[in-house]
Design an enzyme around this catalytic site. Structure first.
Site, PDB file in Angstrom:
ATOM      1  N   HIS A  14      -4.715   1.363   7.273  1.00 10.67           N
ATOM      2  CA  HIS A  14      -3.366   1.952   7.409  1.00 10.67           C
ATOM      3  C   HIS A  14      -3.198   3.113   6.424  1.00 10.67           C
ATOM      4  O   HIS A  14      -2.712   4.186   6.790  1.00 10.67           O
ATOM      5  CB  HIS A  14      -2.324   0.844   7.161  1.00 10.67           C
ATOM      6  CG  HIS A  14      -0.891   1.282   7.243  1.00 10.67           C
ATOM      7  ND1 HIS A  14      -0.021   0.811   8.204  1.00 10.67           N
ATOM      8  CD2 HIS A  14      -0.166   2.141   6.466  1.00 10.67           C
ATOM      9  CE1 HIS A  14       1.173   1.374   8.011  1.00 10.67           C
ATOM     10  NE2 HIS A  14       1.115   2.179   6.966  1.00 10.67           N
ATOM     11  N   GLU A  15      -3.648   2.900   5.182  1.00  9.65           N
ATOM     12  CA  GLU A  15      -3.475   3.939   4.152  1.00  9.65           C
ATOM     13  C   GLU A  15      -4.392   5.135   4.405  1.00  9.65           C
ATOM     14  O   GLU A  15      -3.980   6.286   4.234  1.00  9.65           O
ATOM     15  CB  GLU A  15      -3.724   3.363   2.747  1.00  9.65           C
ATOM     16  CG  GLU A  15      -2.769   2.242   2.343  1.00  9.65           C
ATOM     17  CD  GLU A  15      -1.302   2.573   2.572  1.00  9.65           C
ATOM     18  OE1 GLU A  15      -0.912   3.733   2.354  1.00  9.65           O
ATOM     19  OE2 GLU A  15      -0.557   1.671   2.984  1.00  9.65           O
ATOM     20  N   GLN A  71       2.893   9.917   0.950  1.00 11.28           N
ATOM     21  CA  GLN A  71       4.175   9.228   1.135  1.00 11.28           C
ATOM     22  C   GLN A  71       5.142   9.497  -0.023  1.00 11.28           C
ATOM     23  O   GLN A  71       6.323   9.190   0.076  1.00 11.28           O
ATOM     24  CB  GLN A  71       3.963   7.717   1.273  1.00 11.28           C
ATOM     25  CG  GLN A  71       3.303   7.318   2.593  1.00 11.28           C
ATOM     26  CD  GLN A  71       3.198   5.817   2.697  1.00 11.28           C
ATOM     27  OE1 GLN A  71       2.300   5.207   2.137  1.00 11.28           O
ATOM     28  NE2 GLN A  71       4.133   5.204   3.408  1.00 11.28           N
ATOM     29  N   GLY A  90       0.847  -1.190   0.000  1.00 11.70           N
ATOM     30  CA  GLY A  90       0.000   0.000   0.000  1.00 11.70           C
ATOM     31  C   GLY A  90       0.879   1.236   0.000  1.00 11.70           C
ATOM     32  O   GLY A  90       1.995   1.203   0.525  1.00 11.70           O
ATOM     33  N   CYS A 101       5.740  -0.060   7.606  1.00 11.80           N
ATOM     34  CA  CYS A 101       5.368   1.099   6.806  1.00 11.80           C
ATOM     35  C   CYS A 101       6.577   1.552   5.998  1.00 11.80           C
ATOM     36  O   CYS A 101       7.679   1.630   6.529  1.00 11.80           O
ATOM     37  CB  CYS A 101       4.898   2.216   7.742  1.00 11.80           C
ATOM     38  SG  CYS A 101       4.452   3.737   6.900  1.00 11.80           S
ATOM     39  N   LEU A 102       6.367   1.855   4.733  1.00  9.29           N
ATOM     40  CA  LEU A 102       7.475   2.305   3.879  1.00  9.29           C
ATOM     41  C   LEU A 102       8.059   3.634   4.361  1.00  9.29           C
ATOM     42  O   LEU A 102       9.204   3.952   4.064  1.00  9.29           O
ATOM     43  CB  LEU A 102       7.005   2.432   2.428  1.00  9.29           C
ATOM     44  CG  LEU A 102       6.630   1.114   1.733  1.00  9.29           C
ATOM     45  CD1 LEU A 102       5.982   1.388   0.382  1.00  9.29           C
ATOM     46  CD2 LEU A 102       7.841   0.210   1.573  1.00  9.29           C
ATOM     47  N   HIS A 144      -2.866   7.367   6.819  1.00 14.91           N
ATOM     48  CA  HIS A 144      -1.846   8.235   6.209  1.00 14.91           C
ATOM     49  C   HIS A 144      -2.499   9.496   5.644  1.00 14.91           C
ATOM     50  O   HIS A 144      -1.991  10.596   5.808  1.00 14.91           O
ATOM     51  CB  HIS A 144      -1.129   7.526   5.053  1.00 14.91           C
ATOM     52  CG  HIS A 144       0.067   6.723   5.473  1.00 14.91           C
ATOM     53  ND1 HIS A 144       1.100   7.251   6.203  1.00 14.91           N
ATOM     54  CD2 HIS A 144       0.394   5.415   5.252  1.00 14.91           C
ATOM     55  CE1 HIS A 144       2.024   6.304   6.415  1.00 14.91           C
ATOM     56  NE2 HIS A 144       1.618   5.178   5.852  1.00 14.91           N
TER      57      HIS A 144
HETATM   58 ZN    ZN Z   1       2.488   3.374   5.890  1.00 13.81          ZN
END
Ligand code: ZN
Length: 197
Positions: free
Chosen positions: A137-138, A51, A46, A95-96, A141
């Site tokens: 989660h997204e 991000q 995701g 998480c990236l 963000h």
């Molecule tokens: Zn994340």
């Protein structure tokens, strides 16, 4: 079409509420393609637009590597809204934007969500398991929230060292990241103007 650098903790763009995407455009279509490419390159499941430094309510998801989701096509969620949730589950999230950190997070197990897809058609979707997890989660963000915001103060204090290293950009990742954020005001105050006239 290009791989974009991923913004990491604690760049201000990741703490801001994102703006609604007003309409379909070539720019948005291009961003979506680049976001998929960026996410795939980083082997993520995701990725939210903020991000990659674009403060827009847009996220891409691909959970097709997970058992039971092999037939799940990649998803584009534009202006997503959670309609309802059900149950509770624990899952270890990463998480990236927070490399090197993985923590068990409690979230609702199922989620109903409404969004516009890549062709700007309104869609309603009910999701469970890993898909429900990524969607939540997204969407967090997009509201300026990290998964670590759910951790207790104690757990968070244990991550302090890693978080401040991350804040300084001392990261080892196998995907491109944006340069660490430098607060211009803070930098100035550390080097006061000399009384030269
Ligand atoms: Zn994340």
């Amino acid at each position: 079409m290009s791989i974009l650098p991923i913004y990491t903790f604690d760049h201000p763009v990741l703490r801001q509420e994102t703006s609604q995407v007003e309409e379909d455009s070539a720019e948005i279509a291009g961003l979506i393609v680049s976001m998929f490419e960026t996410m795939n390159n980083a082997r993520g499941i995701g990725l939210a637009a903020n991000q990659v430094g674009k403060s827009l309510a847009l996220t891409v998801i691909d959970v097709s590597d997970f058992e039971g989701f092999e037939d799940q096509k990649p998803l584009v969620l534009i202006n997503p809204v959670i309609l309802g949730t059900h149950g509770e589950s624990v899952f270890e999230e990463g998480c990236l934007s927070l490399p090197e950190i993985r923590e068990d997070i409690v979230r609702p197990e199922k989620v109903g969500v409404k969004f516009h897809d890549a062709s700007f058609k309104e869609v309603e979707l009910e999701a469970d398991q890993i898909l429900a997890r990524v969607i939540q989660h997204e969407i967090d963000h997009l509201h300026g929230k990290y998964f670590i915001d759910y951790l207790s103060p104690l757990k968070l204090s244990l991550l302090k060292g890693r978080l401040s290293r991350m804040h300084r950009g001392e990261l080892e990742v196998d995907y491109p990241i944006a340069p660490p954020y430098v607060d211009v005001k803070q930098k100035k105050s550390r080097r006061p103007r000399l009384s030269r006239m």
